[in-house]
Design a protein around this motif. Structure first.
Motif, mmCIF file in Angstrom:
data_model
loop_
_atom_site.group_PDB
_atom_site.id
_atom_site.type_symbol
_atom_site.label_atom_id
_atom_site.label_comp_id
_atom_site.label_asym_id
_atom_site.label_seq_id
_atom_site.Cartn_x
_atom_site.Cartn_y
_atom_site.Cartn_z
ATOM 1 N N ASN A 1 0.615 -1.261 -0.097
ATOM 2 C CA ASN A 1 0.084 -0.056 0.032
ATOM 3 C C ASN A 1 0.862 1.184 -0.152
ATOM 4 O O ASN A 1 0.508 2.341 -0.554
ATOM 5 N N ALA A 2 2.161 1.174 0.624
ATOM 6 C CA ALA A 2 2.996 2.492 0.611
ATOM 7 C C ALA A 2 3.754 2.527 -0.470
ATOM 8 O O ALA A 2 4.698 1.773 -0.618
ATOM 9 N N ILE A 3 3.332 3.630 -1.413
ATOM 10 C CA ILE A 3 4.204 3.804 -2.687
ATOM 11 C C ILE A 3 5.462 4.473 -2.135
ATOM 12 O O ILE A 3 5.474 5.334 -1.480
ATOM 13 N N ILE A 4 6.559 3.885 -2.781
ATOM 14 C CA ILE A 4 7.925 4.675 -2.630
ATOM 15 C C ILE A 4 8.390 5.290 -3.849
ATOM 16 O O ILE A 4 8.399 4.698 -4.818
ATOM 17 N N GLU A 5 8.367 6.634 -3.956
ATOM 18 C CA GLU A 5 8.568 7.569 -5.060
ATOM 19 C C GLU A 5 10.226 7.229 -5.358
ATOM 20 O O GLU A 5 11.117 7.180 -4.676
ATOM 21 N N GLY A 6 10.306 7.393 -6.711
ATOM 22 C CA GLY A 6 11.803 7.305 -7.534
ATOM 23 C C GLY A 6 12.001 5.926 -8.063
ATOM 24 O O GLY A 6 11.016 5.247 -8.272
ATOM 25 N N TRP A 7 12.970 5.739 -8.612
ATOM 26 C CA TRP A 7 13.572 4.663 -9.436
ATOM 27 C C TRP A 7 14.602 3.715 -8.867
ATOM 28 O O TRP A 7 15.611 4.531 -8.441
ATOM 29 N N SER B 1 -0.019 -2.223 -8.591
ATOM 30 C CA SER B 1 0.216 -2.673 -7.381
ATOM 31 C C SER B 1 1.732 -2.583 -6.838
ATOM 32 O O SER B 1 1.826 -3.050 -5.630
ATOM 33 N N ILE B 2 2.755 -2.349 -7.522
ATOM 34 C CA ILE B 2 3.981 -2.424 -7.303
ATOM 35 C C ILE B 2 4.563 -1.271 -6.464
ATOM 36 O O ILE B 2 3.839 -0.210 -6.717
ATOM 37 N N ILE B 3 5.201 -1.418 -5.365
ATOM 38 C CA ILE B 3 5.310 -0.118 -4.471
ATOM 39 C C ILE B 3 6.719 0.975 -4.991
ATOM 40 O O ILE B 3 6.788 1.894 -4.568
ATOM 41 N N LYS B 4 7.523 0.097 -6.059
ATOM 42 C CA LYS B 4 8.693 1.118 -6.404
ATOM 43 C C LYS B 4 8.906 0.720 -7.790
ATOM 44 O O LYS B 4 8.346 -0.343 -8.427
ATOM 45 N N CYS B 5 9.254 1.842 -8.555
ATOM 46 C CA CYS B 5 9.490 1.775 -9.784
ATOM 47 C C CYS B 5 10.827 1.032 -9.903
ATOM 48 O O CYS B 5 11.951 1.534 -9.275
ATOM 49 N N LEU B 6 10.816 0.141 -10.748
ATOM 50 C CA LEU B 6 11.964 -0.909 -10.752
ATOM 51 C C LEU B 6 12.876 -0.529 -12.157
ATOM 52 O O LEU B 6 12.110 -0.680 -13.215
ATOM 53 N N ILE B 7 14.289 -0.545 -12.153
ATOM 54 C CA ILE B 7 15.061 -0.602 -13.597
ATOM 55 C C ILE B 7 15.810 -2.060 -13.420
ATOM 56 O O ILE B 7 16.297 -1.962 -12.448
ATOM 57 N N SER B 8 15.453 -2.659 -14.512
ATOM 58 C CA SER B 8 16.190 -3.935 -14.714
ATOM 59 C C SER B 8 17.632 -3.800 -14.956
ATOM 60 O O SER B 8 17.859 -3.153 -16.149
ATOM 61 N N MET B 9 18.521 -4.142 -14.234
ATOM 62 C CA MET B 9 19.846 -4.206 -14.421
ATOM 63 C C MET B 9 20.313 -5.043 -15.816
ATOM 64 O O MET B 9 21.083 -4.400 -16.534
ATOM 65 N N SER B 10 19.638 -6.094 -16.269
ATOM 66 C CA SER B 10 19.948 -7.150 -17.179
ATOM 67 C C SER B 10 19.561 -6.141 -18.649
ATOM 68 O O SER B 10 20.263 -6.280 -19.507
ATOM 69 N N GLN B 11 18.368 -5.497 -18.560
ATOM 70 C CA GLN B 11 17.853 -4.787 -19.551
ATOM 71 C C GLN B 11 18.816 -3.653 -19.760
ATOM 72 O O GLN B 11 19.094 -3.122 -20.919
ATOM 73 N N LEU B 12 19.577 -2.934 -18.850
ATOM 74 C CA LEU B 12 20.287 -2.005 -19.044
ATOM 75 C C LEU B 12 21.463 -2.524 -19.702
ATOM 76 O O LEU B 12 22.126 -1.694 -20.571
ATOM 77 N N ASP B 13 22.040 -3.551 -19.277
ATOM 78 C CA ASP B 13 23.119 -4.273 -19.973
ATOM 79 C C ASP B 13 22.978 -4.534 -21.402
ATOM 80 O O ASP B 13 23.888 -4.332 -22.209
#
Length: 161
Positions: A18-24, A88-100
């Motif tokens: 329930n608690a959204i955490i802003e940022g990436w 429903s996810i609480i953090k925006c996530l950056i995939s390290m494998s996708q960046l690679d």
């Protein structure tokens, strides 16, 4: 845009709540980029019947897929494609494998994360809550000139330009 099929399941580490955490936040176990907020997308397509598996092994519905631009504190803009919208996810996530795969190098140490393209530092971040959070430009910062030598700061007290 590479659309996922209704049968695709992607592992995402962060659990829902329930608690959204802003940022990436960088995530080495995520196989795709994931965002909880529709307003962060600059391009967007609706998706129905697709799900992602998150860290607590629950399948969460995917609402859409698109492109996000992250305005970093380094004055650079990191453009992420094929970002899944999962409310429903609480953090925006950056995939390290996708960046690679896209040619970025990600390094960690001394409480910092650095994303670079060879000698060019794209962005930096720091540890927050056990994960590395990218340092973003302030929300009132707009680079209207297309380079790092000129920029515009909008103050909340200024009503007109």
């Amino acid at each position: 845009m590479a659309h996922i099929s209704p049968n695709d399941v992607t592992l995402v580490y962060e659990v829902s709540g329930n608690a959204i955490i802003e940022g990436w936040f960088t995530d080495s176990s995520a196989t795709v980029h994931v965002c909880h907020s529709l307003h962060k997308f600059i391009l967007y397509c609706l998706i129905t019947q697709a799900k992602v598996v998150i860290g607590n092994n629950v399948k969460e519905p995917v609402q859409g897929e698109g492109t996000v631009q992250i305005h970093l504190a380094t004055i650079n803009i990191l453009t992420l494609s094929n970002v899944l919208h999962v409310q429903s996810i609480i953090k925006c996530l950056i995939s390290m494998s996708q960046l690679d795969i896209k040619g970025f190098r990600v390094s960690f140490g001394y409480g910092k994360v650095i994303i670079d393209e060879g000698r060019f530092i794209m962005g930096e971040g720091h540890i927050q809550g056990g994960m590395y959070k990218l340092d973003e430009a302030p929300q009132n910062f707009i680079n209207i000139f297309g380079d790092s030598s000129c920029f515009l700061i909008l103050n909340n007290t200024d009503s007109q330009l």
